[in-house]
Write a protein that holds these residues in place. Structure first.
Motif, short mmCIF file in Angstrom:
data_model
loop_
_atom_site.label_atom_id
_atom_site.label_comp_id
_atom_site.label_asym_id
_atom_site.label_seq_id
_atom_site.Cartn_x
_atom_site.Cartn_y
_atom_site.Cartn_z
N MET A 92 10.76 3.89 -7.56
CA MET A 92 9.79 4.21 -8.61
C MET A 92 10.29 3.75 -9.97
O MET A 92 9.51 3.28 -10.80
CB MET A 92 9.51 5.71 -8.62
CG MET A 92 8.86 6.26 -7.34
SD MET A 92 7.42 5.33 -6.80
CE MET A 92 8.11 4.28 -5.50
N ASP A 93 11.60 3.89 -10.20
CA ASP A 93 12.17 3.41 -11.45
C ASP A 93 12.00 1.89 -11.57
O ASP A 93 11.69 1.37 -12.64
CB ASP A 93 13.66 3.77 -11.53
CG ASP A 93 13.89 5.24 -11.82
OD1 ASP A 93 12.95 5.90 -12.29
OD2 ASP A 93 15.01 5.73 -11.56
N PHE A 94 12.19 1.19 -10.45
CA PHE A 94 12.03 -0.25 -10.43
C PHE A 94 10.60 -0.64 -10.79
O PHE A 94 10.36 -1.54 -11.59
CB PHE A 94 12.39 -0.79 -9.04
CG PHE A 94 12.31 -2.29 -8.92
CD1 PHE A 94 13.43 -3.07 -9.12
CD2 PHE A 94 11.12 -2.92 -8.60
CE1 PHE A 94 13.37 -4.46 -9.01
CE2 PHE A 94 11.04 -4.30 -8.50
CZ PHE A 94 12.17 -5.07 -8.70
N VAL A 95 9.64 0.07 -10.18
CA VAL A 95 8.23 -0.21 -10.43
C VAL A 95 7.88 0.04 -11.89
O VAL A 95 7.22 -0.78 -12.54
CB VAL A 95 7.34 0.65 -9.50
CG1 VAL A 95 5.89 0.63 -9.95
CG2 VAL A 95 7.45 0.15 -8.06
N CYS A 103 9.91 0.31 -14.58
CA CYS A 103 10.64 -0.51 -15.54
C CYS A 103 10.12 -1.94 -15.60
O CYS A 103 10.15 -2.59 -16.65
CB CYS A 103 12.12 -0.52 -15.19
SG CYS A 103 12.96 1.04 -15.46
N ASN A 104 9.62 -2.44 -14.47
CA ASN A 104 9.16 -3.83 -14.43
C ASN A 104 7.66 -3.98 -14.60
O ASN A 104 7.16 -5.09 -14.72
CB ASN A 104 9.58 -4.48 -13.09
CG ASN A 104 11.07 -4.70 -13.01
OD1 ASN A 104 11.62 -5.61 -13.63
ND2 ASN A 104 11.75 -3.86 -12.25
N GLY A 105 6.94 -2.85 -14.63
CA GLY A 105 5.50 -2.90 -14.86
C GLY A 105 4.76 -3.73 -13.84
O GLY A 105 3.85 -4.49 -14.18
N ILE A 106 5.12 -3.58 -12.57
CA ILE A 106 4.55 -4.46 -11.54
C ILE A 106 3.48 -3.77 -10.71
O ILE A 106 3.03 -4.33 -9.72
CB ILE A 106 5.64 -5.00 -10.60
CG1 ILE A 106 6.37 -3.85 -9.90
CG2 ILE A 106 6.61 -5.88 -11.35
CD1 ILE A 106 7.34 -4.30 -8.84
N GLU A 156 0.83 -1.21 0.00
CA GLU A 156 0.00 0.00 0.00
C GLU A 156 0.86 1.25 0.00
O GLU A 156 0.60 2.21 -0.74
CB GLU A 156 -0.92 0.00 1.21
CG GLU A 156 -2.00 -1.06 1.17
CD GLU A 156 -2.79 -1.16 2.46
OE1 GLU A 156 -3.87 -1.76 2.44
OE2 GLU A 156 -2.33 -0.63 3.49
N VAL A 157 1.89 1.25 0.84
CA VAL A 157 2.78 2.42 0.93
C VAL A 157 3.51 2.63 -0.39
O VAL A 157 3.61 3.76 -0.89
CB VAL A 157 3.79 2.23 2.09
CG1 VAL A 157 4.85 3.32 2.04
CG2 VAL A 157 3.07 2.27 3.44
N LEU A 158 3.99 1.55 -1.00
CA LEU A 158 4.68 1.67 -2.28
C LEU A 158 3.74 2.17 -3.36
O LEU A 158 4.11 3.01 -4.20
CB LEU A 158 5.28 0.32 -2.67
CG LEU A 158 6.01 0.27 -4.01
CD1 LEU A 158 7.14 1.30 -4.06
CD2 LEU A 158 6.55 -1.14 -4.28
N CYS A 159 2.50 1.67 -3.37
CA CYS A 159 1.52 2.12 -4.36
C CYS A 159 1.29 3.62 -4.26
O CYS A 159 1.28 4.33 -5.26
CB CYS A 159 0.19 1.38 -4.15
SG CYS A 159 0.21 -0.36 -4.60
N LEU A 160 1.09 4.10 -3.05
CA LEU A 160 0.81 5.52 -2.85
C LEU A 160 2.04 6.37 -3.17
O LEU A 160 1.93 7.45 -3.76
CB LEU A 160 0.36 5.77 -1.41
CG LEU A 160 -1.02 5.21 -1.07
CD1 LEU A 160 -1.29 5.30 0.43
CD2 LEU A 160 -2.11 5.93 -1.83
N ASN A 198 16.63 4.52 -2.60
CA ASN A 198 15.74 5.62 -2.26
C ASN A 198 14.43 5.51 -3.05
O ASN A 198 14.24 4.60 -3.85
CB ASN A 198 16.41 6.97 -2.52
CG ASN A 198 17.00 7.06 -3.93
OD1 ASN A 198 16.36 6.68 -4.91
ND2 ASN A 198 18.24 7.53 -4.03
N ARG A 199 13.57 6.51 -2.83
CA ARG A 199 12.25 6.52 -3.46
C ARG A 199 12.35 6.58 -4.98
O ARG A 199 11.61 5.91 -5.69
CB ARG A 199 11.45 7.71 -2.93
CG ARG A 199 10.04 7.81 -3.49
CD ARG A 199 9.40 9.12 -3.05
NE ARG A 199 9.04 9.10 -1.64
CZ ARG A 199 7.79 9.19 -1.19
NH1 ARG A 199 6.79 9.29 -2.03
NH2 ARG A 199 7.54 9.19 0.09
N ILE A 200 13.27 7.39 -5.49
CA ILE A 200 13.41 7.54 -6.94
C ILE A 200 13.78 6.21 -7.59
O ILE A 200 13.19 5.79 -8.60
CB ILE A 200 14.46 8.61 -7.28
CG1 ILE A 200 13.98 9.99 -6.82
CG2 ILE A 200 14.76 8.61 -8.77
CD1 ILE A 200 14.99 11.09 -7.02
#
Length: 219
Positions: A207-210, A212-215, A162-166, A202-204
């Motif tokens: 977000m790049d991980f999210v 780039c991987n479309g997860i 949830e925290v990562l989504c937000l 870090n957060r940046i």
């Protein structure tokens, strides 16, 4: 008749109006009683069939904030209902509920426009937490998608997801804390744990991980 024996007699723009659409009357009634514990002015109406609910909307009798609607892959409570509710009340969120924990059904419901998908066997606390978030008029209930296929060693708790989504939607730690009813320090701790799990600093980078991987599911 567009008025069901479960419906409230009056409506107000000053309250959160919640429509429960479910053929299982016992579940709907229990959920109605459960939602009474949510702080604030909340008016709940139960419908045992979608046709009655949509007729009510078409007649302009109410302005719902949230729909909690039974999800069945076939029949009147499927994707068509979600799309219809979203078309009639674009400002309202739709939470699909199902007796079956099925990731494929969840993906179908979310694709149709649902803000979240809830398994009826989950706890009352989880339901209250989900509803409280959706009453913030934000589509907050999104989960990581296929992350175990991207990196099988990565495991995130529901709260960390949830925290990562937000965070991925651009919310600050303070905003996330307000949405989830936690302290900013707790959010910071959750993010630190997420960074460790993802192998980022870090957060940046997270977000790049999210991206780039479309997860991350989108709504």
């Amino acid at each position: 008749m567009i008025i069901t024996p479960w419906a409230h007699d009056t409506w107000s723009d000053d309250v959160n109006t919640i429509f429960i659409i479910d053929s299982h009357k016992l579940f709907a009634r229990g959920l109605e009683l459960l939602l009474a514990s949510i702080p604030g002015d909340n008016a709940v109406t139960c419908f045992d069939n979608p046709g009655t609910a949509t007729m009510n909307l078409l007649a302009g009798n109410s302005n719902p904030t949230l729909f909690i609607a039974e999800f069945l892959r076939r029949g009147p409570c499927g994707c068509g209902l979600i799309k219809q509710l979203r078309a009639l009340c674009p400002q309202a969120n739709v939470l699909s509920v199902s007796s079956f924990e099925n990731q494929n059904d969840k993906a179908i419901a979310m694709e149709a426009g649902a803000a979240g998908f809830f398994d009826k066997s989950s706890s009352a606390e989880a339901m209250l937490d989900t509803v409280a978030q959706l009453l913030c008029s934000e589509t907050l209930v999104s989960n990581l998608k296929n992350i175990d296929e991207i990196s099988p060693e990565i495991t995130l708790t529901t709260r960390q997801q949830e925290v990562l989504c937000l965070a991925s939607k651009g919310y600050s730690n303070k905003e996330i804390a307000r949405f989830l009813g936690l302290s900013p320090e707790t959010i910071k701790s959750h993010l630190a744990a997420v960074f460790t799990r993802l192998g980022v600093l870090n957060r940046i980078e997270a977000m790049d991980f999210v991206r780039c991987n479309g997860i991350l599911t989108t709504n």
